[in-house]
Design a protein around this motif. Structure first.
Motif, short mmCIF file in Angstrom:
data_model
loop_
_atom_site.label_atom_id
_atom_site.label_comp_id
_atom_site.label_asym_id
_atom_site.label_seq_id
_atom_site.Cartn_x
_atom_site.Cartn_y
_atom_site.Cartn_z
N HIS A 106 0.85 -1.19 0.00
CA HIS A 106 0.00 0.00 0.00
C HIS A 106 0.89 1.24 0.00
O HIS A 106 2.10 1.16 0.28
CB HIS A 106 -0.90 0.02 1.24
CG HIS A 106 -0.13 0.13 2.53
ND1 HIS A 106 0.53 -0.94 3.09
CD2 HIS A 106 0.11 1.19 3.34
CE1 HIS A 106 1.14 -0.55 4.20
NE2 HIS A 106 0.91 0.75 4.37
N HIS A 108 0.29 5.76 0.97
CA HIS A 108 -0.53 6.58 1.87
C HIS A 108 -1.03 7.82 1.12
O HIS A 108 -0.33 8.85 1.11
CB HIS A 108 0.28 7.01 3.09
CG HIS A 108 0.70 5.86 3.97
ND1 HIS A 108 1.04 6.02 5.28
CD2 HIS A 108 0.82 4.53 3.73
CE1 HIS A 108 1.36 4.85 5.82
NE2 HIS A 108 1.25 3.93 4.88
N HIS A 181 4.78 0.00 -0.07
CA HIS A 181 5.54 -0.80 0.90
C HIS A 181 4.68 -1.93 1.45
O HIS A 181 3.45 -1.87 1.41
CB HIS A 181 6.10 0.09 2.02
CG HIS A 181 5.08 0.96 2.68
ND1 HIS A 181 4.58 2.10 2.09
CD2 HIS A 181 4.47 0.86 3.88
CE1 HIS A 181 3.71 2.66 2.90
NE2 HIS A 181 3.61 1.93 4.00
FE LIG Z 1 2.12 2.03 5.49
#
Ligand SMILES: [Fe+2]
Length: 211
Positions: A106, A108, A181
Protein backbone atom coordinates in the motif's frame (compact mmCIF):
# COMPACT_ATOMS: atom_id res chain seq x y z
CA UNK A 1 36.90 10.38 -16.40
CA UNK A 2 33.92 12.30 -17.78
CA UNK A 3 34.45 14.44 -20.80
CA UNK A 4 34.12 18.18 -20.29
CA UNK A 5 30.84 18.25 -22.16
CA UNK A 6 29.34 15.20 -20.47
CA UNK A 7 26.56 15.66 -17.96
CA UNK A 8 25.49 12.62 -15.98
CA UNK A 9 22.28 13.51 -14.18
CA UNK A 10 20.60 11.84 -11.22
CA UNK A 11 16.98 12.14 -12.31
CA UNK A 12 13.88 11.17 -10.33
CA UNK A 13 15.60 9.91 -7.23
CA UNK A 14 13.69 8.42 -4.30
CA UNK A 15 14.93 9.58 -0.93
CA UNK A 16 14.34 7.35 2.06
CA UNK A 17 15.56 8.14 5.56
CA UNK A 18 16.77 5.51 8.06
CA UNK A 19 17.71 7.01 11.39
CA UNK A 20 18.57 5.16 14.58
CA UNK A 21 17.39 7.34 17.46
CA UNK A 22 19.64 7.55 20.49
CA UNK A 23 18.47 6.75 24.01
CA UNK A 24 15.24 5.21 22.74
CA UNK A 25 14.89 2.46 25.40
CA UNK A 26 13.13 4.52 28.06
CA UNK A 27 10.74 6.12 25.56
CA UNK A 28 9.99 2.72 24.02
CA UNK A 29 8.86 1.18 27.29
CA UNK A 30 6.66 4.22 27.93
CA UNK A 31 5.21 4.00 24.40
CA UNK A 32 4.44 0.29 24.87
CA UNK A 33 2.53 1.11 28.06
CA UNK A 34 0.54 3.85 26.31
CA UNK A 35 -0.35 1.56 23.40
CA UNK A 36 -1.41 -1.23 25.78
CA UNK A 37 -3.68 1.31 27.53
CA UNK A 38 -5.30 2.34 24.22
CA UNK A 39 -5.83 -1.29 23.30
CA UNK A 40 -8.00 -1.74 26.38
CA UNK A 41 -10.63 0.55 24.86
CA UNK A 42 -9.93 -0.07 21.15
CA UNK A 43 -8.95 -3.51 19.92
CA UNK A 44 -8.49 -2.26 16.34
CA UNK A 45 -5.87 0.43 16.86
CA UNK A 46 -4.08 -0.37 13.62
CA UNK A 47 -7.10 -0.26 11.36
CA UNK A 48 -8.76 2.68 13.18
CA UNK A 49 -5.76 4.73 12.28
CA UNK A 50 -7.59 8.04 12.34
CA UNK A 51 -8.09 7.78 16.13
CA UNK A 52 -5.52 7.94 18.93
CA UNK A 53 -2.90 10.17 17.34
CA UNK A 54 0.11 9.69 19.66
CA UNK A 55 1.59 12.95 18.39
CA UNK A 56 -1.24 14.91 20.01
CA UNK A 57 -0.37 13.62 23.48
CA UNK A 58 1.71 15.54 25.98
CA UNK A 59 3.85 12.83 27.59
CA UNK A 60 7.66 12.64 27.79
CA UNK A 61 7.81 9.77 25.26
CA UNK A 62 5.40 11.24 22.71
CA UNK A 63 7.00 14.69 23.03
CA UNK A 64 10.41 13.08 22.43
CA UNK A 65 9.14 11.22 19.36
CA UNK A 66 7.40 14.32 17.94
CA UNK A 67 10.59 16.30 18.23
CA UNK A 68 12.65 13.52 16.58
CA UNK A 69 10.16 13.23 13.70
CA UNK A 70 10.14 17.01 13.17
CA UNK A 71 13.93 17.10 13.18
CA UNK A 72 14.07 14.25 10.64
CA UNK A 73 11.61 16.01 8.32
CA UNK A 74 13.84 19.09 8.43
CA UNK A 75 16.83 16.89 7.48
CA UNK A 76 14.85 15.30 4.63
CA UNK A 77 13.70 18.66 3.23
CA UNK A 78 17.25 19.97 3.37
CA UNK A 79 18.52 16.84 1.59
CA UNK A 80 16.09 17.27 -1.29
CA UNK A 81 17.06 20.92 -1.64
CA UNK A 82 14.01 22.71 -0.23
CA UNK A 83 15.18 26.08 1.04
CA UNK A 84 11.89 27.80 1.90
CA UNK A 85 9.59 27.46 4.91
CA UNK A 86 7.34 24.41 5.03
CA UNK A 87 4.63 23.84 7.61
CA UNK A 88 3.14 20.43 8.38
CA UNK A 89 1.13 18.40 10.81
CA UNK A 90 1.87 14.85 11.93
CA UNK A 91 -0.95 12.36 11.89
CA UNK A 92 0.13 9.17 13.62
CA UNK A 93 -1.26 5.86 14.78
CA UNK A 94 -0.02 2.76 16.56
CA UNK A 95 0.42 -0.56 14.77
CA UNK A 96 0.26 -3.77 16.77
CA UNK A 97 0.97 -6.89 14.71
CA UNK A 98 0.36 -10.18 16.44
CA UNK A 99 1.13 -13.67 15.11
CA UNK A 100 0.30 -13.78 11.41
CA UNK A 101 -0.54 -10.08 11.10
CA UNK A 102 0.88 -8.15 8.14
CA UNK A 103 0.14 -5.09 5.98
CA UNK A 104 -0.26 -5.84 2.32
CA UNK A 105 1.36 -3.53 -0.26
CA UNK A 106 0.00 0.00 0.00
CA UNK A 107 0.92 3.65 -0.08
CA UNK A 108 -0.53 6.58 1.87
CA UNK A 109 -2.67 8.86 -0.33
CA UNK A 110 -3.21 12.56 0.38
CA UNK A 111 0.02 13.03 2.33
CA UNK A 112 3.43 14.38 1.48
CA UNK A 113 5.63 12.02 3.49
CA UNK A 114 5.04 8.89 5.53
CA UNK A 115 7.12 7.16 8.13
CA UNK A 116 7.31 4.63 10.92
CA UNK A 117 9.03 4.53 14.27
CA UNK A 118 9.76 1.02 15.57
CA UNK A 119 9.04 0.35 19.23
CA UNK A 120 9.32 -3.45 19.44
CA UNK A 121 10.44 -6.05 16.89
CA UNK A 122 10.19 -9.71 17.95
CA UNK A 123 12.88 -12.22 17.11
CA UNK A 124 12.00 -15.63 15.73
CA UNK A 125 13.21 -18.50 17.89
CA UNK A 126 16.05 -20.25 16.03
CA UNK A 127 14.25 -23.57 16.41
CA UNK A 128 11.37 -22.39 14.22
CA UNK A 129 11.62 -23.80 10.67
CA UNK A 130 10.50 -21.50 7.87
CA UNK A 131 11.15 -21.31 4.16
CA UNK A 132 14.52 -19.66 3.56
CA UNK A 133 13.05 -16.69 1.68
CA UNK A 134 10.58 -15.81 4.45
CA UNK A 135 11.38 -12.46 6.05
CA UNK A 136 9.10 -12.07 9.05
CA UNK A 137 8.60 -8.54 10.42
CA UNK A 138 10.66 -6.91 7.66
CA UNK A 139 9.39 -3.98 5.62
CA UNK A 140 9.86 -3.91 1.84
CA UNK A 141 9.70 -0.82 -0.34
CA UNK A 142 9.15 -1.10 -4.09
CA UNK A 143 10.77 0.94 -6.84
CA UNK A 144 8.04 3.33 -8.00
CA UNK A 145 9.40 2.84 -11.53
CA UNK A 146 8.92 -0.92 -11.46
CA UNK A 147 9.77 -1.60 -15.13
CA UNK A 148 13.28 -0.23 -14.62
CA UNK A 149 14.61 -3.62 -13.49
CA UNK A 150 13.40 -5.35 -16.67
CA UNK A 151 16.60 -4.70 -18.64
CA UNK A 152 19.01 -3.85 -15.86
CA UNK A 153 22.36 -5.57 -15.54
CA UNK A 154 24.43 -6.52 -12.52
CA UNK A 155 25.79 -3.42 -10.81
CA UNK A 156 23.43 -0.81 -12.17
CA UNK A 157 21.20 0.89 -9.61
CA UNK A 158 17.96 -0.48 -11.08
CA UNK A 159 18.72 -4.20 -10.75
CA UNK A 160 16.68 -4.69 -7.58
CA UNK A 161 13.07 -3.47 -7.66
CA UNK A 162 12.74 -3.76 -3.88
CA UNK A 163 14.49 -2.56 -0.75
CA UNK A 164 13.96 -4.57 2.43
CA UNK A 165 14.81 -3.71 6.01
CA UNK A 166 14.49 -5.62 9.26
CA UNK A 167 13.83 -2.71 11.58
CA UNK A 168 15.15 -2.64 15.11
CA UNK A 169 13.61 -0.82 18.06
CA UNK A 170 14.59 2.84 17.97
CA UNK A 171 14.70 3.04 14.16
CA UNK A 172 12.84 5.88 12.48
CA UNK A 173 12.12 5.69 8.76
CA UNK A 174 10.69 8.38 6.50
CA UNK A 175 9.78 8.21 2.78
CA UNK A 176 7.65 9.87 0.11
CA UNK A 177 4.03 8.89 0.85
CA UNK A 178 3.52 7.56 -2.68
CA UNK A 179 6.08 4.78 -2.20
CA UNK A 180 4.52 1.30 -2.09
CA UNK A 181 5.54 -0.80 0.90
CA UNK A 182 4.72 -4.16 2.44
CA UNK A 183 5.05 -5.20 6.08
CA UNK A 184 5.88 -8.91 6.20
CA UNK A 185 3.96 -11.21 8.55
CA UNK A 186 4.85 -11.49 12.19
CA UNK A 187 5.57 -15.19 12.77
CA UNK A 188 6.48 -14.77 16.42
CA UNK A 189 4.31 -15.12 19.51
CA UNK A 190 5.51 -11.68 20.60
CA UNK A 191 3.90 -8.52 19.29
CA UNK A 192 5.50 -6.23 16.73
CA UNK A 193 4.77 -2.64 17.74
CA UNK A 194 5.38 0.51 15.75
CA UNK A 195 4.02 4.02 15.35
CA UNK A 196 3.36 5.12 11.80
CA UNK A 197 2.62 8.64 10.69
CA UNK A 198 1.68 10.79 7.75
CA UNK A 199 3.04 14.25 7.16
CA UNK A 200 0.31 16.49 5.87
CA UNK A 201 1.38 19.86 4.55
CA UNK A 202 -0.41 22.98 5.67
CA UNK A 203 -0.86 24.47 2.25
CA UNK A 204 0.91 27.66 1.17
CA UNK A 205 0.93 29.13 -2.31
CA UNK A 206 4.75 29.27 -2.42
CA UNK A 207 4.81 25.43 -2.59
CA UNK A 208 3.70 25.62 -6.23
CA UNK A 209 6.54 25.10 -8.68
CA UNK A 210 7.12 27.80 -11.29
CA UNK A 211 6.29 25.88 -14.43
FE1 LIG B 1 2.12 2.03 5.49
Amino acid sequence: MNGQNTEILDLWPTKLVKKKLENAEEANSELIKLIREWEKTNKSLTTDYRENNPFELDTPATNWLRSEVNQTIIEYLKAIGINFSVDWQIHGWANVNRTGDYHDPHNHPHCYLSGTYYVRIPKLPSTRRQRSDVRPNHITFYDPRTPFNMQSIQGDPYIDPEFTVLPEPGLLMLWPASLMHFVHPNLSEQTRVSISFNIILKWASHYLPSQ
